[in-house]
Scaffold this active site. Sequence first.
Site, short mmCIF file in Angstrom:
data_model
loop_
_atom_site.label_atom_id
_atom_site.label_comp_id
_atom_site.label_asym_id
_atom_site.label_seq_id
_atom_site.Cartn_x
_atom_site.Cartn_y
_atom_site.Cartn_z
N GLY A 47 -22.88 -24.22 31.46
CA GLY A 47 -21.72 -25.07 31.22
C GLY A 47 -20.44 -24.27 31.37
O GLY A 47 -20.44 -23.05 31.18
N GLN A 52 -11.71 -22.07 30.52
CA GLN A 52 -12.27 -20.75 30.85
C GLN A 52 -11.83 -20.22 32.20
O GLN A 52 -11.97 -19.03 32.47
CB GLN A 52 -13.80 -20.80 30.80
CG GLN A 52 -14.35 -21.02 29.40
CD GLN A 52 -15.86 -21.16 29.43
OE1 GLN A 52 -16.36 -22.26 29.65
NE2 GLN A 52 -16.57 -20.08 29.24
N CYS A 94 -22.09 -17.60 26.19
CA CYS A 94 -20.82 -18.10 26.72
C CYS A 94 -20.37 -17.18 27.85
O CYS A 94 -20.37 -15.96 27.70
CB CYS A 94 -19.78 -18.11 25.60
SG CYS A 94 -18.18 -18.72 26.15
N LEU A 95 -19.97 -17.77 28.98
CA LEU A 95 -19.54 -16.97 30.12
C LEU A 95 -18.27 -16.17 29.81
O LEU A 95 -17.99 -15.18 30.48
CB LEU A 95 -19.32 -17.86 31.35
CG LEU A 95 -20.59 -18.50 31.94
CD1 LEU A 95 -20.22 -19.42 33.09
CD2 LEU A 95 -21.59 -17.45 32.39
N HIS A 136 -20.14 -27.14 22.35
CA HIS A 136 -19.63 -25.80 22.70
C HIS A 136 -18.47 -25.92 23.71
O HIS A 136 -17.43 -25.29 23.55
CB HIS A 136 -20.80 -24.98 23.28
CG HIS A 136 -20.43 -23.63 23.81
ND1 HIS A 136 -20.94 -22.46 23.27
CD2 HIS A 136 -19.62 -23.24 24.84
CE1 HIS A 136 -20.45 -21.43 23.93
NE2 HIS A 136 -19.66 -21.87 24.90
N GLU A 137 -18.66 -26.77 24.72
CA GLU A 137 -17.63 -26.90 25.77
C GLU A 137 -16.38 -27.61 25.25
O GLU A 137 -15.26 -27.26 25.62
CB GLU A 137 -18.19 -27.63 26.99
CG GLU A 137 -19.40 -26.97 27.67
CD GLU A 137 -19.21 -25.50 28.00
OE1 GLU A 137 -18.05 -25.06 28.19
OE2 GLU A 137 -20.22 -24.77 28.03
N HIS A 140 -14.18 -25.25 23.57
CA HIS A 140 -13.33 -24.51 24.51
C HIS A 140 -12.04 -25.28 24.80
O HIS A 140 -10.96 -24.69 24.85
CB HIS A 140 -14.04 -24.30 25.86
CG HIS A 140 -14.94 -23.10 25.89
ND1 HIS A 140 -14.50 -21.83 25.64
CD2 HIS A 140 -16.26 -22.99 26.17
CE1 HIS A 140 -15.51 -20.99 25.77
NE2 HIS A 140 -16.60 -21.66 26.08
NI NI Z 1 -18.52 -20.97 26.40
#
Ligand code: NI
Length: 169
Positions: A47, A52, A94-95, A136-137, A140
């Site tokens: 995701g 991000q 998480c990226l 989670h997204e 962000h």
């Molecule tokens: Ni993330």
Amino acid sequence: MAKKLNILIFPDPRLRKIARKVTKFDKCLEILAEDMLKTMYEANGIGLAATQVDKHLRLVVMDLSENRDEPRIFVNPEYEVLDGHKMFEFEEGCLSIPGFNETIARPDKIKLIWQNLKGEMMEDTPEGILTVCIQHEIDHLNGKLMVDYVSILKRDRIKNKLLKDFNRI
Ligand code: NI
């Protein structure tokens, strides 16, 4: 051709910006979603939120399929926690926080609404990993990160490690 975007790494302050609602469902939005999918696939993520990649719009891409061939796009996603939910613990990654996984408890029953790229309203009561991933997204998009759920000590340790690895301080 979609292009790969640069992913912001914690503690980059731009990850704390609150994304604004998408109001224009145009070609630009479509291109951004395609670029985000490419970025997510190349980084082996499941995701990615627009925040991000330093685009502060309420847009999320995701692919939870095993074969990485079921891209999903959520514009202006929102959720409501449903009655009778339990807290479900899941080890998240998480990226923007590479190399760290944290077990986070989130409600397991939500009602999700979003728009597609045409602006049409969609609705779902997801199950399994989508429930966790979309929360989670959406965090962000609100400038919130996985590390906000852990102790300050642990957060500082992660921050120092990433500053060292990515900013060469
Ligand atoms: Ni993330």
